[in-house]
Write a protein that holds these residues in place. Sequence first.
Motif, short mmCIF file in Angstrom:
data_model
loop_
_atom_site.label_atom_id
_atom_site.label_comp_id
_atom_site.label_asym_id
_atom_site.label_seq_id
_atom_site.Cartn_x
_atom_site.Cartn_y
_atom_site.Cartn_z
N ASN A 31 0.80 -1.29 -0.16
CA ASN A 31 0.24 0.00 -0.11
C ASN A 31 0.80 1.18 0.15
O ASN A 31 1.41 1.79 0.97
N ARG A 33 2.33 5.40 -0.86
CA ARG A 33 1.83 6.58 -0.93
C ARG A 33 1.43 7.18 -2.24
O ARG A 33 2.35 6.74 -3.22
N LEU A 122 -1.59 5.34 1.20
CA LEU A 122 -1.33 5.80 2.72
C LEU A 122 -1.19 7.21 2.86
O LEU A 122 -0.78 7.64 1.93
N ASP A 125 0.86 9.62 7.98
CA ASP A 125 1.04 8.96 9.32
C ASP A 125 1.39 7.74 8.95
O ASP A 125 1.29 6.80 10.12
N GLY A 126 1.16 7.11 7.73
CA GLY A 126 1.54 5.57 7.68
C GLY A 126 0.32 4.77 7.80
O GLY A 126 0.55 3.53 7.48
N ARG A 127 -0.87 5.36 7.94
CA ARG A 127 -2.24 4.60 7.76
C ARG A 127 -2.84 4.73 6.67
O ARG A 127 -2.53 5.75 5.96
N PRO A 128 -3.63 3.60 6.15
CA PRO A 128 -4.49 3.83 5.07
C PRO A 128 -5.25 4.98 5.30
O PRO A 128 -6.07 5.16 6.30
N ARG A 129 -5.32 5.77 4.07
CA ARG A 129 -6.12 7.19 4.39
C ARG A 129 -7.66 6.73 4.20
O ARG A 129 -8.21 5.87 3.54
N ARG A 154 -12.31 -2.22 9.36
CA ARG A 154 -10.93 -1.62 9.21
C ARG A 154 -10.97 -0.06 9.21
O ARG A 154 -10.34 0.40 10.18
N GLU A 157 -11.92 0.81 12.94
CA GLU A 157 -10.82 0.47 13.81
C GLU A 157 -9.86 1.59 13.77
O GLU A 157 -9.31 2.13 14.76
N ILE A 158 -9.83 2.29 12.52
CA ILE A 158 -8.66 3.12 12.16
C ILE A 158 -9.20 4.57 12.54
O ILE A 158 -8.42 5.56 13.08
N TYR A 159 -10.40 4.75 12.24
CA TYR A 159 -11.00 6.11 12.34
C TYR A 159 -12.49 6.14 13.17
O TYR A 159 -13.39 6.28 12.44
#
Length: 614
Positions: A31, A33, A122, A125-129, A154, A157-159
């Motif tokens: 994944n 950038r 990504l 911050d290295g997280r999936p947007r 997912r 969890e992230i947002y």
Amino acid sequence: AAVLVLAAGALLFRPHELEAGRSELRLVPANPRPGQAVRVEYRPGVRLEHDRVVVLRADERPARGMGLVDHARAVARLTRTRAGVFTGTYTLPRSALYARFAVEDTTGSRVDVDAAWDAVALGRDGRPRLDALLEQYHALSFVDMLAARRVAGRMVEIYPDAPAAWLRLYWASSALASAAQRDSLAREHAGHLRRLGARADAAARVGSGDLAELIRYAASLDDTARAQAWRARLLAADTTSADAAEQLRDQVVERYGGHDARELAELERLWSRHGAVLPVVTFNALMVAQRAGDADAVLRWGDRFSAAEPAAAPLATRFALRYPRIRAQAMDRARAAIRALLAAPGDARPLEVSAPEYAAQRRRGAAYFLGELGKRLAQEGRYAAARDTLERAMAGAWDVDVFRSVAQARLALGDTLGAVDAFAHAVADPATSPTLADSVRARFPVAAAGWRARVARARARMAALLRERGVERAVRGRVRMADGRGRPRELEPASAGPTLVAWWSRHCAASLSQLGELQALAAQLERRGARVVTITDEAPSAEVRGFLAAHGYTFPVWYDVDRAARRAFDNAATPRYQVLDHRGRIRFENGGLEDVPRQVAVLQDERRAGAGGL
């Protein structure tokens, strides 16, 4: 207008080990950038195992707009290494948040695509947007709701404070839930909505995007009061963004839906203010104009729709052709559609569609418009021009309706034998009623031998057109599945004739939309001596049996529980229709059912003639 077949997946959730006999596409990093170069490794399956160079194609998506058509393009050439792995480099465009991939040979004739081949951009911050995950969700929701729900999980969890994430989780979970589960699911999400709403209400400023998602979430849960309050807040602060324009459109639909003239007038006002940021309103308005029978509005909104979505312009033209009062303008647009369909396709071909199949689709589309033009020329008494136009349509595609129109034009010009030849083409089609042959023979003095020869030549032309898009490859290994009682079964070739293998899933909206047509076709093919096998991706259960019974589906169902059949047939998509010959070799592959009866007839003719192959 275009074949809108979507097949997407999530690298985040696929297993790392390669299943036996299955191809694999690997991105490093998996994944990236936006703007980042990626190393691509492709391990081929049966479709491309003997090629030296293959092409990577990508459907690259920016932040979600309101577009209705997806496009793919060639992005890299991959070269085989001594180890048998194809390698190359791909760069995710800076404007792209999400990309789906396919690999094909250098001519585009053989396409290898898998639901797991995609990439989510990504953030810093290295997280999936979040917007990238939303793109992934939207792609998957058309073809695999289970995978879409995993993506929504997912996102949550992230947002955890993003209304968009919770709304998608509710949509996907609701689509997969039974009727008994939906009430408790709605109560659970009503709690999430209250938490997110309280947070938004306490904030001094909330972005239009988050407010729009809260409005949709509340509307999905039938919380009208909250939806209206948040809509008022959004519109009080913003009337120019796409989110605001979409809410204004929804207001129009809610207030005036069912009153077509008033709805069209309000949509016209909305377009005059927000057309540049809300192209999807063109499709809404075109449907209302069509329903209302307003020819001028059909033409006006059709042109706007075509400008917003050039690849979908033929659809608007089809609508316009229905109205005699705008016939001249509609015919001008049909001529433009013909030129566009016969021109070089560029990068418009969808990922899953081979170049020959796409060319045939475009020829078929052009033939449709040529046929419509020819019919209208005949209505005007311009029979010579009608004949010439219709014969161009007849040369471009196999269309029984066009054959009948050609016959009538030739008759009007006194060309009886030419008319008989066109009727023979119609009779050669397996879907044509035998009564047409009887009526032609009764009306025209054609010797039996001459008539049979004409029909045979037409049937051979039909076979040649179909074989242009045919394949010939073996099923890989033995095909083991389960029957409706969970007992292991092995699929053997049907030595007596062809077999239609239909792949479907309860979690694929496109697949579900074709099951009624499949039910009717299965009965028809079985009467003609062909076998029908349908394969789904679930284990046999009372729920699946209840689904089949509730819809009256009686076609035979096999259950590909461990994906062994999927690997054996080298198929990763639903809906997909593969037609096998009597030796069990795959000879045709389709995304729809239109050509299946003809393909079966061609294989039956081969069997009777002892041809045994292409």
